[in-house]
Design a protein around this motif. Structure first.
Motif, PDB file in Angstrom:
ATOM      1  N   LYS A  29       0.807  -1.216   0.000  1.00 16.44           N
ATOM      2  CA  LYS A  29       0.000   0.000   0.000  1.00 16.44           C
ATOM      3  C   LYS A  29       0.843   1.270   0.000  1.00 16.44           C
ATOM      4  N   ASN A  30       1.993   1.218   0.629  1.00 17.68           N
ATOM      5  CA  ASN A  30       2.750   2.442   0.900  1.00 17.68           C
ATOM      6  C   ASN A  30       4.069   2.567   0.146  1.00 17.68           C
ATOM      7  N   SER A  31       4.391   1.591  -0.685  1.00 12.15           N
ATOM      8  CA  SER A  31       5.616   1.661  -1.484  1.00 12.15           C
ATOM      9  C   SER A  31       5.251   1.771  -2.954  1.00 12.15           C
ATOM     10  N   ALA A  32       6.138   2.372  -3.717  1.00 10.61           N
ATOM     11  CA  ALA A  32       5.916   2.488  -5.151  1.00 10.61           C
ATOM     12  C   ALA A  32       6.715   1.453  -5.933  1.00 10.61           C
ATOM     13  N   GLU A  33       7.713   0.854  -5.290  1.00  8.10           N
ATOM     14  CA  GLU A  33       8.586  -0.105  -5.980  1.00  8.10           C
ATOM     15  C   GLU A  33       9.402  -0.871  -4.949  1.00  8.10           C
ATOM     16  N   MET A  34      10.196  -1.808  -5.429  1.00  3.56           N
ATOM     17  CA  MET A  34      11.135  -2.585  -4.606  1.00  3.56           C
ATOM     18  C   MET A  34      10.451  -3.285  -3.426  1.00  3.56           C
ATOM     19  N   TYR A  35       9.335  -3.925  -3.705  1.00  2.00           N
ATOM     20  CA  TYR A  35       8.545  -4.565  -2.657  1.00  2.00           C
ATOM     21  C   TYR A  35       9.313  -5.704  -1.990  1.00  2.00           C
ATOM     22  N   PHE A  36       9.907  -6.570  -2.812  1.00  2.00           N
ATOM     23  CA  PHE A  36      10.657  -7.691  -2.258  1.00  2.00           C
ATOM     24  C   PHE A  36      11.807  -7.179  -1.390  1.00  2.00           C
ATOM     25  N   THR A  37      12.558  -6.223  -1.903  1.00  2.00           N
ATOM     26  CA  THR A  37      13.713  -5.700  -1.164  1.00  2.00           C
ATOM     27  C   THR A  37      13.278  -5.033   0.133  1.00  2.00           C
ATOM     28  N   THR A  38      12.176  -4.315   0.090  1.00  2.00           N
ATOM     29  CA  THR A  38      11.656  -3.681   1.303  1.00  2.00           C
ATOM     30  C   THR A  38      11.280  -4.728   2.336  1.00  2.00           C
ATOM     31  N   GLY A  39      10.586  -5.782   1.905  1.00  2.00           N
ATOM     32  CA  GLY A  39      10.225  -6.861   2.832  1.00  2.00           C
ATOM     33  C   GLY A  39      11.451  -7.562   3.389  1.00  2.00           C
ATOM     34  N   PHE A  40      12.437  -7.803   2.531  1.00  3.96           N
ATOM     35  CA  PHE A  40      13.669  -8.454   2.978  1.00  3.96           C
ATOM     36  C   PHE A  40      14.392  -7.587   4.004  1.00  3.96           C
ATOM     37  N   CYS A  41      14.537  -6.305   3.712  1.00  2.83           N
ATOM     38  CA  CYS A  41      15.220  -5.389   4.643  1.00  2.83           C
ATOM     39  C   CYS A  41      14.451  -5.265   5.955  1.00  2.83           C
ATOM     40  N   LEU A  42      13.125  -5.275   5.871  1.00  5.57           N
ATOM     41  CA  LEU A  42      12.308  -5.236   7.086  1.00  5.57           C
ATOM     42  C   LEU A  42      12.650  -6.414   7.988  1.00  5.57           C
ATOM     43  N   SER A  43      12.754  -7.601   7.424  1.00  7.44           N
ATOM     44  CA  SER A  43      13.078  -8.777   8.245  1.00  7.44           C
ATOM     45  C   SER A  43      14.477  -8.696   8.834  1.00  7.44           C
ATOM     46  N   VAL A  94      -2.822  -5.678  -4.200  1.00 11.66           N
ATOM     47  CA  VAL A  94      -3.318  -4.500  -3.481  1.00 11.66           C
ATOM     48  C   VAL A  94      -3.259  -3.252  -4.354  1.00 11.66           C
ATOM     49  N   LYS A  95      -4.292  -2.426  -4.255  1.00 12.88           N
ATOM     50  CA  LYS A  95      -4.283  -1.129  -4.942  1.00 12.88           C
ATOM     51  C   LYS A  95      -3.378  -0.174  -4.194  1.00 12.88           C
ATOM     52  N   LYS A  96      -2.859   0.809  -4.889  1.00 16.83           N
ATOM     53  CA  LYS A  96      -1.817   1.668  -4.348  1.00 16.83           C
ATOM     54  C   LYS A  96      -2.297   2.940  -3.654  1.00 16.83           C
ATOM     55  N   ASN A  97      -3.427   2.965  -3.031  1.00  9.37           N
ATOM     56  CA  ASN A  97      -3.840   4.146  -2.276  1.00  9.37           C
ATOM     57  C   ASN A  97      -3.233   4.067  -0.885  1.00  9.37           C
ATOM     58  N   ARG A  98      -2.431   5.027  -0.555  1.00 10.83           N
ATOM     59  CA  ARG A  98      -1.815   5.006   0.778  1.00 10.83           C
ATOM     60  C   ARG A  98      -2.891   5.153   1.831  1.00 10.83           C
ATOM     61  N   ILE A  99      -2.818   4.269   2.829  1.00  6.47           N
ATOM     62  CA  ILE A  99      -3.839   4.297   3.857  1.00  6.47           C
ATOM     63  C   ILE A  99      -3.328   4.860   5.181  1.00  6.47           C
ATOM     64  N   ILE A 100      -2.026   4.863   5.346  1.00  5.15           N
ATOM     65  CA  ILE A 100      -1.457   5.402   6.566  1.00  5.15           C
ATOM     66  C   ILE A 100      -0.229   6.220   6.211  1.00  5.15           C
TER      67      ILE A 100
END
Length: 139
Positions: free
Chosen positions: A47-61, A129-135
């Motif tokens: 919802k809150n990223s525009a790109e690099m979803y996998f990398t963001t999830g990996f870095c989060l972990s 998921v659609k890309k409308n930021r919710i938070i």
């Protein structure tokens, strides 16, 4: 671009789980909580990223891994008292390392493996998921 603000905010789940598992959540309950956290984080990354979803999830972990290892080391005696199976694994490791060092090494390996899972969840969520930021997680 990776949003480190988003990662740091979502990593508060890891901090909370690190403290909670060290103090009162047993390992048989922890296994049910992490998939829920992974799904929530994947959704929020999508919802809150525009790109690099996998990398963001990996870095989060990886950041979660640091929080959890730190919490388990800070509350080491409490963690070991409440997690007999893990305590035995850390105390009887084949390399005769101190339990704390074994905890760090195993925690890093688990962090990397869970990063692959969280990254995959985030990537899949980005396709759904659609890309409308919710938070307001973005910087």
């Amino acid at each position: 671009m990776i949003s480190w603000i988003l990662i740091l905010k979502l990593s508060l789940f890891g901090l909370a789980m690190g403290i909670a598992t060290a103090l009162f959540i047993p390992s048989n309950v922890e296994g049910f909580l992490w998939p829920v956290i992974f799904i929530i984080c994947a959704y929020l990354i999508a919802k809150n990223s525009a790109e690099m979803y996998f990398t963001t999830g990996f870095c989060l972990s990886l950041v979660n891994c640091a929080w959890i290892i730190a919490a388990h080391l800070i509350f080491f005696n409490s963690y070991m008292a409440g997690h007999a199976k893990e305590a035995e694994m850390y105390n009887n490791n084949p390399y005769h390392l101190s339990p704390q060092i074994a905890m760090v090494i195993i925690g890093i390996v688990i962090g990397i493996l869970s990063g692959l899972v969280q990254g995959l969840f985030a990537f899949i969520a980005s396709k759904i998921v659609k890309k409308n930021r919710i938070i307001p997680f973005q910087d």
